[in-house]
Design a protein around this motif. Structure first.
Motif, short mmCIF file in Angstrom:
data_model
loop_
_atom_site.label_atom_id
_atom_site.label_comp_id
_atom_site.label_asym_id
_atom_site.label_seq_id
_atom_site.Cartn_x
_atom_site.Cartn_y
_atom_site.Cartn_z
N PHE A 294 6.21 8.53 2.16
CA PHE A 294 5.75 7.09 2.66
C PHE A 294 6.15 6.99 4.17
O PHE A 294 7.40 7.08 4.57
CB PHE A 294 6.33 6.17 1.84
N ASP A 295 5.20 6.83 4.94
CA ASP A 295 5.77 6.42 6.36
C ASP A 295 4.90 5.22 7.05
O ASP A 295 4.06 4.70 6.30
CB ASP A 295 5.60 7.64 7.34
N TRP A 296 4.98 4.94 8.26
CA TRP A 296 4.21 3.89 8.86
C TRP A 296 2.67 4.02 8.77
O TRP A 296 1.94 3.02 8.71
CB TRP A 296 4.65 3.82 10.39
N SER A 297 2.20 5.47 8.89
CA SER A 297 0.63 5.43 8.79
C SER A 297 0.20 5.35 7.30
O SER A 297 -1.16 4.57 7.15
CB SER A 297 0.49 7.16 8.97
N VAL A 298 0.85 5.66 6.43
CA VAL A 298 0.59 5.46 4.86
C VAL A 298 0.76 3.78 4.75
O VAL A 298 -0.44 3.23 4.02
CB VAL A 298 1.57 6.07 4.02
N LEU A 299 1.71 3.10 5.42
CA LEU A 299 1.80 1.63 5.08
C LEU A 299 0.47 0.89 5.92
O LEU A 299 0.00 0.05 5.17
CB LEU A 299 2.96 1.27 5.83
N GLY A 300 0.05 1.49 7.01
CA GLY A 300 -1.02 0.84 7.76
C GLY A 300 -2.40 1.16 6.87
O GLY A 300 -2.94 0.32 6.63
N MET A 301 -2.48 2.32 6.22
CA MET A 301 -3.82 2.47 5.27
C MET A 301 -3.72 1.22 4.05
O MET A 301 -4.56 0.93 3.83
CB MET A 301 -3.64 3.89 4.68
N ILE A 302 -2.42 1.19 3.53
CA ILE A 302 -2.32 0.17 2.36
C ILE A 302 -2.51 -1.07 2.89
O ILE A 302 -3.40 -1.87 2.37
CB ILE A 302 -0.81 0.44 1.83
N LEU A 303 -2.18 -1.51 4.03
CA LEU A 303 -2.45 -2.80 4.51
C LEU A 303 -3.73 -3.11 5.04
O LEU A 303 -4.23 -4.21 4.49
CB LEU A 303 -1.68 -2.75 5.91
N TYR A 304 -4.56 -1.90 5.26
CA TYR A 304 -5.97 -2.15 5.61
C TYR A 304 -6.67 -2.33 4.19
O TYR A 304 -7.50 -3.40 4.18
CB TYR A 304 -6.55 -0.87 6.53
N LEU A 305 -6.12 -1.56 3.30
CA LEU A 305 -7.09 -1.69 2.03
C LEU A 305 -6.63 -2.92 1.23
O LEU A 305 -7.47 -3.57 0.67
CB LEU A 305 -6.38 -0.67 1.04
N ALA A 306 -5.35 -3.35 1.58
CA ALA A 306 -5.14 -4.80 0.85
C ALA A 306 -5.59 -5.95 1.51
O ALA A 306 -6.10 -6.76 0.77
CB ALA A 306 -3.59 -4.68 0.74
N TYR A 307 -5.28 -5.98 2.78
CA TYR A 307 -5.61 -7.16 3.75
C TYR A 307 -7.09 -7.32 4.08
O TYR A 307 -7.76 -8.46 4.12
CB TYR A 307 -4.53 -7.66 4.44
N LEU A 308 -7.57 -6.03 4.71
CA LEU A 308 -8.95 -6.32 5.21
C LEU A 308 -10.05 -5.94 4.18
O LEU A 308 -10.88 -6.85 4.06
CB LEU A 308 -9.12 -5.30 6.49
N SER A 309 -9.81 -4.82 3.47
CA SER A 309 -10.88 -4.55 2.63
C SER A 309 -10.76 -5.25 1.44
O SER A 309 -11.95 -5.76 0.85
CB SER A 309 -10.50 -3.05 2.05
N THR A 310 -9.85 -5.66 0.86
CA THR A 310 -9.64 -6.61 -0.55
C THR A 310 -9.49 -7.85 0.03
O THR A 310 -10.59 -8.60 -0.49
CB THR A 310 -8.46 -6.28 -1.30
N PHE A 311 -8.41 -8.51 0.60
CA PHE A 311 -8.27 -9.83 0.92
C PHE A 311 -9.46 -10.52 1.65
O PHE A 311 -10.17 -11.57 1.20
CB PHE A 311 -7.08 -10.43 1.42
N VAL A 312 -9.61 -9.88 2.79
CA VAL A 312 -10.64 -10.68 3.40
C VAL A 312 -11.97 -10.06 3.11
O VAL A 312 -13.04 -10.93 2.90
CB VAL A 312 -10.47 -9.81 5.08
#
Length: 302
Positions: free
Chosen positions: A213-231
């Protein structure tokens, strides 16, 4: 639909189109079911502390979370992990439009037109060609398991669409805002994802994935969570609450445009001639299903 809501719908399809590239990168870095669990942990927290629990029956909240969240993404993530090209997955997932129409007719008693059935027949023919192209023996083969998983993901999405429609019809937007529904329903799939990951992916895969787990993986999860799912699903839920399902579903036709183009640009994916023919038929079937009646009416009065 008014102009503002059209722009909202366009924002959603752009986010969801690029989303397939992020999923492909994500399931390469983490086991797919573990990725699903982490995605919805980030969706639920800290959002549930800012949005009140929607005033809907628990059974509807459970049904929404298990269909549009767990069912859809468990199968979609696994499909892409077993080799389903991200761009083609973006097309096949739009089977949700067909499933939404059929479920809407069966459950909500919404009417179906002859053009709906014609479009579905055309799309089925396209799927058949695509499946035949998947086993042609070339480097661009599509795993049939991945194709089946993606179709099940589309069905799960459609079930979530109908559940959302039932919630909004019975409760109203004033009792159940789209953002509160997205936030609180995200709690539902976390445990099923973790249990599935433990039993199907195994402890070693989970430990190995978390160790990398690194910053790039965190960035992917944040995209999936906040942009794709939440927004994305927040706006989608708002639109489904304001309009009939058939008015909103057509915008999903634009998702593959961004899915295929972004997959080609960032992942270097390409498809063979048989697959192109199948995809064209599927898209033509979608257009016929969703716009066929209006096209015939305009031609008749032209």
């Amino acid at each position: 639909m008014n102009f503002k809501d059209i722009l909202l719908a366009l924002c959603v399809v752009i986010i969801w189109g690029i989303n397939f590239v992020i999923i492909k990168l994500g399931v390469t870095a983490l086991p797919p079911l573990l990725l699903g669990a982490l995605r919805f942990v980030f969706v639920a927290f800290p959002a549930i502390f800012f949005f009140k629990r929607p005033k809907i029956p628990l059974k509807l909240l459970l049904l929404y979370g298990l269909t549009i969240s767990f069912g859809q993404f468990a199968f979609l993530f696994c499909a892409i992990r077993v080799g389903m090209p991200a761009g083609i997955a973006s097309v096949i997932l739009q089977s949700q439009a067909f499933f939404t129409l059929l479920l809407g007719a069966m459950i909500l008693k919404e009417s179906l037109q002859p053009t709906h059935f014609i479009g579905m027949f055309i799309a089925i023919a396209g799927l058949t060609i695509l499946a035949n192209g998947a086993t042609s023996g070339g480097l661009d083969d599509i795993p049939l398991l991945g194709l089946a998983f993606t179709l099940i993901a589309g069905l799960s999405w459609a079930c979530g669409n109908i559940t959302n429609r039932i919630i909004m019809q019975n409760q109203g937007a004033e009792k159940c805002s789209a953002l509160s529904l997205v936030s609180w329903s995200a709690l539902i799939p976390i445990i099923p994802f973790l249990i599935s990951s433990w039993f199907l992916e195994g402890e070693d895969a989970i430990v190995s994935g978390l160790a990398g787990f690194d910053w790039s993986v965190l960035g992917m999860i944040l995209y999936l969570a906040y942009l794709s799912t939440f927004v994305g699903y927040g706006l989608w839920g708002i639109l489904l609450g304001r309009y009939e399902a058939w008015r909103v579903a057509p915008f999903s036709l634009l998702v593959p445009v961004f899915g295929l183009s972004s997959s080609a640009l960032f992942l270097g994916e390409h498809i063979n001639g048989i697959q192109v023919a199948g995809l064209i038929l599927i898209m033509f079937g979608l257009i016929t299903t969703l716009f066929g009646k209006k096209i015939i009416q305009r031609l008749r009065y032209a």
